[in-house]
Motif scaffolding. Sequence first.
Motif, short mmCIF file in Angstrom:
data_model
loop_
_atom_site.label_atom_id
_atom_site.label_comp_id
_atom_site.label_asym_id
_atom_site.label_seq_id
_atom_site.Cartn_x
_atom_site.Cartn_y
_atom_site.Cartn_z
N PHE A 101 0.84 -1.20 0.00
CA PHE A 101 0.00 0.00 0.00
C PHE A 101 0.88 1.26 0.00
N TRP A 102 1.95 1.23 0.76
CA TRP A 102 2.89 2.36 0.79
C TRP A 102 3.49 2.57 -0.62
N ALA A 103 3.83 1.47 -1.28
CA ALA A 103 4.57 1.57 -2.55
C ALA A 103 3.73 2.10 -3.71
N ILE A 104 2.41 1.85 -3.68
CA ILE A 104 1.61 2.35 -4.81
C ILE A 104 1.39 3.86 -4.70
N HIS B 281 1.90 8.87 5.02
CA HIS B 281 2.05 9.02 3.57
C HIS B 281 2.69 7.79 2.93
N GLY B 282 2.62 7.77 1.59
CA GLY B 282 3.23 6.69 0.83
C GLY B 282 4.66 7.04 0.44
N VAL B 283 5.17 6.32 -0.59
CA VAL B 283 6.58 6.48 -0.95
C VAL B 283 6.87 7.90 -1.42
N LEU B 284 5.93 8.56 -2.11
CA LEU B 284 6.14 9.98 -2.41
C LEU B 284 5.53 10.76 -1.25
N ASP B 285 6.36 10.86 -0.22
CA ASP B 285 5.95 11.40 1.07
C ASP B 285 5.68 12.90 0.96
N ALA B 286 6.57 13.59 0.25
CA ALA B 286 6.50 15.05 0.12
C ALA B 286 7.39 15.45 -1.05
N ILE B 287 7.21 16.67 -1.53
CA ILE B 287 8.12 17.22 -2.54
C ILE B 287 8.76 18.47 -1.92
N PRO B 288 10.04 18.37 -1.55
CA PRO B 288 10.67 19.51 -0.88
C PRO B 288 10.94 20.68 -1.82
N ASP B 289 11.02 20.41 -3.12
CA ASP B 289 11.41 21.45 -4.08
C ASP B 289 10.29 22.49 -4.22
N PRO B 290 10.64 23.76 -4.32
CA PRO B 290 9.60 24.80 -4.35
C PRO B 290 8.91 25.00 -5.71
N TYR B 291 9.49 24.44 -6.77
CA TYR B 291 8.90 24.66 -8.11
C TYR B 291 9.05 23.41 -8.96
N GLY C 86 12.49 8.41 -20.49
CA GLY C 86 13.04 7.50 -19.51
C GLY C 86 13.99 8.24 -18.58
N VAL C 87 13.79 8.07 -17.28
CA VAL C 87 14.69 8.73 -16.31
C VAL C 87 15.18 7.67 -15.33
N ASP C 88 16.27 7.97 -14.67
CA ASP C 88 16.76 7.11 -13.61
C ASP C 88 15.84 7.31 -12.40
N ALA C 89 15.11 6.26 -12.00
CA ALA C 89 14.10 6.41 -10.95
C ALA C 89 14.71 6.82 -9.61
N ARG C 90 16.02 6.68 -9.48
CA ARG C 90 16.65 7.15 -8.23
C ARG C 90 16.61 8.66 -8.10
N THR C 91 16.32 9.37 -9.21
CA THR C 91 16.18 10.82 -9.11
C THR C 91 14.77 11.22 -8.66
N ILE C 92 13.87 10.23 -8.59
CA ILE C 92 12.48 10.56 -8.23
C ILE C 92 12.25 10.46 -6.73
N PHE C 93 12.97 9.51 -6.08
CA PHE C 93 12.72 9.25 -4.67
C PHE C 93 13.98 9.48 -3.84
N PRO C 94 13.81 9.86 -2.57
CA PRO C 94 14.98 9.88 -1.68
C PRO C 94 15.57 8.46 -1.58
N ALA D 42 16.51 6.36 0.73
CA ALA D 42 15.94 5.34 1.63
C ALA D 42 14.59 4.85 1.10
N SER D 43 13.80 5.76 0.53
CA SER D 43 12.50 5.37 -0.03
C SER D 43 12.71 4.48 -1.25
N TYR D 44 13.70 4.83 -2.05
CA TYR D 44 13.97 4.03 -3.25
C TYR D 44 14.36 2.61 -2.86
N GLU D 45 15.22 2.48 -1.85
CA GLU D 45 15.65 1.15 -1.40
C GLU D 45 14.45 0.35 -0.88
N ARG D 46 13.57 1.01 -0.14
CA ARG D 46 12.38 0.29 0.38
C ARG D 46 11.46 -0.11 -0.79
#
Length: 455
Positions: free
Chosen positions: A180-183, A358-368, A412-420, A422-426
């Motif tokens: 459930f967290w991962a989706i 929250h799920g794997v996309l917990d928050a977006i810290p970037d302002p834009y 296509g992007v490297d998915a490690r740029t999408i998640f922090p 620790a989240s990516y590893e989980r």
Amino acid sequence: MELSDLDERISGDVVAPGDEAWGAARQAWNLAADQRPVAVVYPESADDVVATVRFATEHRLRIAFNAGGHNAGPIDWSGDTLLLKTERMTGIEIDPAAGTARIEAGVLAGDLAAAAGAHGLAFLSGTSPNVGVVGYALGGGLSWLAREHGLACNTILAADVVTADGEPRRIDRDHEPDLFWAIRGGGGNVAAITALELRLFPITSVFAGALFWPIERAAEILEAWRTWHPSLPTTVESLGRLLQLPDVPVLPDAVRGRSFVLVEAACLGPSAEAEALLQPLRDLGPEMDTFRSMPPSQLGEVNMDPEMPVPYAGDGLLLADVPAGAVDALVDAFVGSSLLHVEVRHLGGALSVPGDEHGVLDAIPDPYVLFTFGMTPDAAVHAAVVRDVGRVLAAIGPWASGRRYLNFAEVGVDARTIFPAASYERLLRVKATYDPMDRFHANHPVGRTHPTASV
Ligand SMILES: Cc1cc2nc3c(=O)[nH]c(=O)nc-3n(C[C@H](O)[C@H](O)[C@H](O)COP(=O)(O)OP(=O)(O)OC[C@H]3O[C@@H](n4cnc5c(N)ncnc54)[C@H](O)[C@@H]3O)c2cc1C
């Protein structure tokens, strides 16, 4: 492999190469996406999805999805893949007392917004009413109400899924909590979704619209937007936008063949307060002003996104800042290019606040976040658009945060740029547990490098 076996097992349809419907079946909403599955499956129920996943396992096929089909471009078709188009799964149930919706996997955002609106409730929909709720919400979901209410993925309360072992499961915080967290933000990497339950919001009116000025004032107006929005409450979501419209008959006379700089916004709360907040921009004399009070179900009209499938190429980036130099760089790279659209959306507020629930996309810290695209009616224009998307991203590059927002990654992007990290590893551990054979082939895969991945 006999595709007719699958056709017999499901109430929906299977379309194979050579069938009359093949050309249309393999098309996505983005008509430039060259989808090359071994067959297209149109499930009509969760049972059909179960049968398809079991068939895929028996025949060692991958499974990819089109819900609304807006982010089909990056799917890697290098392996034998069944494409599940969920467009016939359109059931919507609203529970007005609980303030929730249950939708099947093919429901579009505008249809859910309308159904919720009939009960005085709002779904956190984005600018386009014809994205699929599942694709949009699994990838994050930046709505017009995002700074106040956060990401749409974190409004998912439960899901009906089919896992790679062919078992249907209902998942929520108490049942298969890792899955459930991962989706919730991890895209379509870990399971086939057959239905989602989502939280709705008791909102009946929003003050929203767009202000248009001629593009010759681009630097001045974007600079005004840049200095206007930082002091706004989280009840206001806004974006600065440049638009170069083609001279085509489908567009109204007032805008056809013209180019504009726009500020768009949606404001919760009394419209008198919103009008007061907007006044400094209205003082700059826009040529057109579409702001009005509207039900949230009409927010899909504000950005005037294309209503019909179109061929296009685009991409997006999260930004760490947008100082004056960034505005100038953006205007220089965009104006006169082959591109139709570039927008910079203001994030922050609830989007930047992590939550234990929250799920794997917990928050977006970037302002834009920036998103740009152009129409690609033929190969020559396609090449020019891809080049110009690259130029815009390079021009804004000095202010990029280095992170990507999944829904705005159109390549296509490297998915490690999408998640922090620790989240990516989980997320990788969840994938290994529930889909060890990599049956589900997301547009933005985890644990496997996309063949065309770039940061
Ligand atoms: C004009 C336009 C405006 C947009 N505006 C916004 C916006 O305001 N905010 C925002 O956040 N995004 C926005 N987007 C991006 C959009 O949210 C993404 O493209 C999203 O992926 C679209 O969902 P879809 O269902 O239409 O896409 P699809 O391409 O159908 O699906 C995307 C991915 O979702 C997964 N998926 C879909 N269905 C299932 C399923 N049943 N089971 C498992 N996985 C599944 C798959 O991995 C699939 O590859 C916009 C895009 C466009 C083109």
